[in-house]
Design a protein around this motif. Structure first.
Motif, PDB file in Angstrom:
ATOM      1  N   ARG A 252       0.828  -1.203   0.000  1.00 22.78           N
ATOM      2  CA  ARG A 252       0.000   0.000   0.000  1.00 22.78           C
ATOM      3  C   ARG A 252       0.864   1.255   0.000  1.00 22.78           C
TER       4      ARG A 252
ATOM      5  N   LYS B  46       2.258   1.779  -3.510  1.00 24.76           N
ATOM      6  CA  LYS B  46       1.211   2.289  -4.391  1.00 24.76           C
ATOM      7  C   LYS B  46       0.979   3.776  -4.155  1.00 24.76           C
ATOM      8  N   GLN B  47       0.997   4.193  -2.888  1.00 29.86           N
ATOM      9  CA  GLN B  47       0.808   5.604  -2.562  1.00 29.86           C
ATOM     10  C   GLN B  47       1.960   6.448  -3.092  1.00 29.86           C
TER      11      GLN B  47
ATOM     12  N   THR C 274      -2.236  16.710  -7.559  1.00 29.72           N
ATOM     13  CA  THR C 274      -3.269  15.678  -7.552  1.00 29.72           C
ATOM     14  C   THR C 274      -4.603  16.285  -7.109  1.00 29.72           C
TER      15      THR C 274
ATOM     16  N   LEU D  87       3.865   5.767  -5.677  1.00 33.04           N
ATOM     17  CA  LEU D  87       3.759   5.856  -7.132  1.00 33.04           C
ATOM     18  C   LEU D  87       2.700   6.870  -7.546  1.00 33.04           C
ATOM     19  N   SER D  88       1.581   6.901  -6.809  1.00 34.48           N
ATOM     20  CA  SER D  88       0.524   7.852  -7.167  1.00 34.48           C
ATOM     21  C   SER D  88       0.959   9.294  -6.929  1.00 34.48           C
ATOM     22  N   VAL D  89       1.883   9.526  -5.992  1.00 33.81           N
ATOM     23  CA  VAL D  89       2.340  10.882  -5.700  1.00 33.81           C
ATOM     24  C   VAL D  89       3.505  11.291  -6.603  1.00 33.81           C
ATOM     25  N   ASN D  90       4.443  10.368  -6.824  1.00 31.40           N
ATOM     26  CA  ASN D  90       5.665  10.707  -7.565  1.00 31.40           C
ATOM     27  C   ASN D  90       5.506  10.596  -9.078  1.00 31.40           C
ATOM     28  N   ASP D  91       4.861   9.541  -9.548  1.00 29.82           N
ATOM     29  CA  ASP D  91       4.708   9.338 -10.986  1.00 29.82           C
ATOM     30  C   ASP D  91       3.478  10.091 -11.483  1.00 29.82           C
ATOM     31  N   ARG D  92       3.661  11.411 -11.668  1.00 31.01           N
ATOM     32  CA  ARG D  92       2.567  12.256 -12.141  1.00 31.01           C
ATOM     33  C   ARG D  92       3.012  12.993 -13.390  1.00 31.01           C
TER      34      ARG D  92
END
Length: 236
Positions: A146, A149-150, A171, A152-157
């Protein structure tokens, strides 16, 4: 006129119910049918509820410890879906119902580690059909997955180029946080009766002031300090 010859019942039975061929599939079917007949005739299985389990008493320890009373068929320790840690209770199933009743009687309030064990026999009508669903599955801690995943959602933007630099886009959660802070700041200024345009500043209204502040240090660098004159010693 000749009388009809009697037909033997053995021949009729032979044609009505022919014997199965000796194949692997038929052997497996016969073995399963035999096991089903044995299970119907044998004693039903019994389930015991285990509560107040000490820390460190997990699935392998459950099977090893309670196997001394009889054959353990299935077992399940309740775990947290967020951390994967033990909740301190579980269920264990024995091959024979009589063994499960003996375990519930003898092991109730037994001091195991630093806790008093709770054991209760669970009748079949009180057991959920999916009580032991996934009992063979290995336990795992979902927190690293988890967290990854968090991250990746913050860094890979997707990025936007601002002043020659790639800046990641905000985001939806960050936008909501910014809007909430802006409304909170406006409410405080309204209570204090201060006339201040927050939107103009936050949306880049203070760029002229920033440029003026940036020019001031350059002007200060151009001004050089005056050199002090050295006094000559008087010659007598």
């Amino acid at each position: 006129m000749e009388a009809a010859k009697p037909v033997s019942f053995s021949k009729l039975n032979k044609y009505e119910a022919p014997k199965r061929r000796k194949t692997k599939a038929n052997r497996l079917t016969e073995a399963l049918e035999a096991d089903a007949d044995k299970d119907e005739e044998a004693e039903p299985r019994g389930v015991v509820y285990l509560g107040s389990l000490p820390n460190g008493f997990f699935e392998p320890q459950m099977k090893t410890y309670f196997s001394q009373f009889g054959e353990v068929t299935r077992f399940r320790l309740s775990r947290s879906p967020k951390t994967g840690g033990s909740k301190g209770f579980g269920f264990i199933e024995f091959r024979q119902e009589s063994v499960a009743k003996i375990v519930a009687q003898t092991m109730n309030k037994y001091l195991l580690g630093d806790r008093s064990l709770v054991c209760k026999f669970k009748p079949k009508d009180e057991c959920h059909p999916k009580m032991f669903k996934g009992w063979r599955r290995k336990p795992f801690d979902p927190r690293p997955r988890r967290r990854e995943k968090q991250m990746l959602s913050v860094n890979d933007r997707p990025t936007v180029e601002v002043d020659g630099q790639a800046v990641p886009q905000l985001t939806e959660l960050q936008v909501k946080h910014h809007e909430r802070r802006r409304k909170k700041l406006k409410g405080k200024l309204r209570q204090l009766e201060i006339d201040y345009d927050v939107d103009e500043i936050l949306n880049g209204g203070g760029t002229a002031d920033n440029e003026a502040e940036a020019e001031e240090p350059e002007a200060q660098e151009q001004k050089q300090p005056k050199k002090k004159k050295r006094r000559r010693a008087a010659v007598g």
